[in-house]
Scaffold this active site. Structure first.
Site, PDB file in Angstrom:
ATOM      1  N   HIS A 197      -3.550  12.799 -12.007  1.00 33.58           N
ATOM      2  CA  HIS A 197      -2.346  12.196 -11.768  1.00 33.58           C
ATOM      3  C   HIS A 197      -2.291  10.661 -12.734  1.00 33.58           C
ATOM      4  O   HIS A 197      -1.394  10.649 -13.436  1.00 33.58           O
ATOM      5  CB  HIS A 197      -2.313  11.699 -10.342  1.00 33.58           C
ATOM      6  CG  HIS A 197      -1.009  10.901  -9.981  1.00 33.58           C
ATOM      7  ND1 HIS A 197      -0.089  11.114  -9.026  1.00 33.58           N
ATOM      8  CD2 HIS A 197      -0.718   9.450 -10.254  1.00 33.58           C
ATOM      9  CE1 HIS A 197       0.678  10.319  -8.938  1.00 33.58           C
ATOM     10  NE2 HIS A 197       0.484   9.355  -9.677  1.00 33.58           N
ATOM     11  N   GLU A 198      -3.380  10.112 -12.961  1.00 36.43           N
ATOM     12  CA  GLU A 198      -3.509   8.868 -13.662  1.00 36.43           C
ATOM     13  C   GLU A 198      -3.555   9.350 -15.285  1.00 36.43           C
ATOM     14  O   GLU A 198      -3.034   8.683 -15.814  1.00 36.43           O
ATOM     15  CB  GLU A 198      -4.590   8.041 -13.511  1.00 36.43           C
ATOM     16  CG  GLU A 198      -4.809   7.557 -11.810  1.00 36.43           C
ATOM     17  CD  GLU A 198      -3.540   7.210 -11.378  1.00 36.43           C
ATOM     18  OE1 GLU A 198      -2.675   6.449 -11.830  1.00 36.43           O
ATOM     19  OE2 GLU A 198      -3.336   6.947 -10.005  1.00 36.43           O
ATOM     20  N   HIS A 218      -0.080   9.784 -16.432  1.00 38.12           N
ATOM     21  CA  HIS A 218       0.659   8.502 -16.568  1.00 38.12           C
ATOM     22  C   HIS A 218       0.307   8.006 -17.943  1.00 38.12           C
ATOM     23  O   HIS A 218       1.519   7.662 -18.633  1.00 38.12           O
ATOM     24  CB  HIS A 218       0.142   7.387 -15.582  1.00 38.12           C
ATOM     25  CG  HIS A 218       0.965   7.391 -14.417  1.00 38.12           C
ATOM     26  ND1 HIS A 218       2.373   7.157 -14.324  1.00 38.12           N
ATOM     27  CD2 HIS A 218       0.711   7.595 -12.898  1.00 38.12           C
ATOM     28  CE1 HIS A 218       2.800   7.355 -12.980  1.00 38.12           C
ATOM     29  NE2 HIS A 218       1.565   7.357 -12.256  1.00 38.12           N
ATOM     30  N   GLN A 270       2.101   1.903 -15.569  1.00 40.76           N
ATOM     31  CA  GLN A 270       2.838   1.343 -14.393  1.00 40.76           C
ATOM     32  C   GLN A 270       2.935   0.004 -14.216  1.00 40.76           C
ATOM     33  O   GLN A 270       3.752  -0.575 -13.416  1.00 40.76           O
ATOM     34  CB  GLN A 270       2.090   1.931 -13.079  1.00 40.76           C
ATOM     35  CG  GLN A 270       2.190   3.492 -13.090  1.00 40.76           C
ATOM     36  CD  GLN A 270       1.508   3.901 -11.880  1.00 40.76           C
ATOM     37  OE1 GLN A 270       0.215   3.985 -11.704  1.00 40.76           O
ATOM     38  NE2 GLN A 270       2.191   3.964 -10.566  1.00 40.76           N
ATOM     39  N   CYS A 321       3.230   8.390  -5.667  1.00 39.00           N
ATOM     40  CA  CYS A 321       3.271   7.620  -6.716  1.00 39.00           C
ATOM     41  C   CYS A 321       3.865   6.035  -6.531  1.00 39.00           C
ATOM     42  O   CYS A 321       4.923   6.012  -5.876  1.00 39.00           O
ATOM     43  CB  CYS A 321       3.987   8.130  -8.034  1.00 39.00           C
ATOM     44  SG  CYS A 321       3.528   7.346  -9.474  1.00 39.00           S
ATOM     45  N   LEU A 322       3.141   5.067  -6.857  1.00 38.19           N
ATOM     46  CA  LEU A 322       3.507   3.822  -6.769  1.00 38.19           C
ATOM     47  C   LEU A 322       4.833   3.486  -7.471  1.00 38.19           C
ATOM     48  O   LEU A 322       5.528   2.618  -7.160  1.00 38.19           O
ATOM     49  CB  LEU A 322       2.542   2.882  -6.874  1.00 38.19           C
ATOM     50  CG  LEU A 322       1.310   2.664  -5.888  1.00 38.19           C
ATOM     51  CD1 LEU A 322       0.043   1.926  -6.453  1.00 38.19           C
ATOM     52  CD2 LEU A 322       1.718   2.321  -4.645  1.00 38.19           C
ATOM     53  N   GLY A 367      -4.827   4.555  -6.680  1.00 35.75           N
ATOM     54  CA  GLY A 367      -5.204   4.766  -8.229  1.00 35.75           C
ATOM     55  C   GLY A 367      -3.712   3.886  -8.993  1.00 35.75           C
ATOM     56  O   GLY A 367      -2.840   3.607  -8.307  1.00 35.75           O
TER      57      GLY A 367
HETATM   58  O1  GNR Z   1      -1.636   5.812  -4.130  1.00 38.60           O
HETATM   59  C1  GNR Z   1      -1.650   6.812  -4.646  1.00 38.60           C
HETATM   60  N1  GNR Z   1      -1.803   8.003  -3.827  1.00 38.60           N
HETATM   61  C2  GNR Z   1      -1.886   9.338  -4.522  1.00 38.60           C
HETATM   62  C3  GNR Z   1      -2.060  10.245  -3.519  1.00 38.60           C
HETATM   63  C4  GNR Z   1      -2.227  11.506  -3.932  1.00 38.60           C
HETATM   64  C5  GNR Z   1      -2.318  11.764  -5.149  1.00 38.60           C
HETATM   65  C6  GNR Z   1      -2.236  10.900  -6.065  1.00 38.60           C
HETATM   66  C7  GNR Z   1      -1.963   9.523  -5.890  1.00 38.60           C
HETATM   67  S1  GNR Z   1      -1.894   7.909  -6.999  1.00 38.60           S
HETATM   68  C8  GNR Z   1      -1.045   7.042  -6.028  1.00 38.60           C
HETATM   69  C9  GNR Z   1      -0.972   5.598  -6.729  1.00 38.60           C
HETATM   70  C10 GNR Z   1      -0.292   5.912  -8.307  1.00 38.60           C
HETATM   71  O2  GNR Z   1       1.021   6.146  -8.342  1.00 38.60           O
HETATM   72  N2  GNR Z   1      -1.031   6.036  -9.186  1.00 38.60           N
HETATM   73  O3  GNR Z   1      -0.671   6.249 -10.537  1.00 38.60           O
HETATM   74 NI    NI Z   2       1.304   7.407 -10.212  1.00 42.90          NI
END
Ligand code: GNR
Ligand code: NI
Length: 171
Positions: free
Chosen positions: A136-137, A140, A51, A94-95, A46
């Site tokens: 999660h997204e 953000h 980001q 999270c990246l 995601g």
């Molecule tokens: O790559 C991602 N893996 C992930 C694993 C578990 C729950 C959420 C994520 S999202 C993350 C990429 C990211 O930072 N998206 O904002």
């Molecule tokens: Ni993230």
């Protein structure tokens, strides 16, 4: 198309609220393409526009496993309209917080309303990994990160670590 640099904590825009997209212009369509390219390159499942420093409410995802066909999913102005009472724990990363993983408890199922790149409105019920990614997204877009769900001790520890890394990179 272009891979855009992914920002890490403590970059301030990761803590800001993104603005809704008004019209779906060519600029937004290029943004979505670049976000997919950046997400697949990372690789991640995601990515949210903040980001890469773009403060618009746009997210891209692909919950498919490595062996599966890709399932790219882009959402403009996503809104979570329902969350299940039942919770579930997933390990998240999270990246923007590289190489840090912790278990997070969130609602198991969510319903999300969003626009696609054609401006068409959709409602999607998400379960399992996709439900976690969507939540999660969307977080953000509101300046929220998965570390906000951890104990203060764990959160402060990871923030300090990345503050040190940023200082070292700046000096
Ligand atoms: O790559 C991602 N893996 C992930 C694993 C578990 C729950 C959420 C994520 S999202 C993350 C990429 C990211 O930072 N998206 O904002
Ligand atoms: Ni993230």
């Amino acid at each position: 198309m272009a891979i855009r640099p992914i920002l890490h904590i403590p970059t301030p825009c990761l803590r800001e609220v993104a603005k809704p997209v008004g019209e779906i212009t060519d600029e937004i369509k290029v943004l979505v393409k670049d976000m997919f390219e950046t997400m697949y390159d990372a690789p991640g499942v995601g990515l949210a526009a903040p980001q890469i420093g773009v403060m618009h409410r746009v997210i891209v995802m692909d919950p498919a496993g490595e062996e599966e066909e890709p399932r790219p999913l882009a959402m403009i102005n996503p809104e979570i309209i329902w969350l299940s009472a039942e919770l579930r724990v997933h390990q998240e990363g999270c990246l923007s917080i590289p190489e840090y993983y912790e278990d997070v408890e969130r609602p198991d199922v969510c319903k999300v309303e969003f626009l696609d790149e054609q401006g068409e409105s959709h409602e999607l019920t998400c379960e399992g990994l996709l439900s976690t990614i969507v939540q999660h997204e969307v977080d953000h877009l509101d300046g929220k990160l998965f570390i906000d769900y951890l104990s203060r001790l764990k959160r402060d520890r990871v923030i300090k670590k990345f503050q040190k890394i940023a200082k070292r990179a700046a000096s």
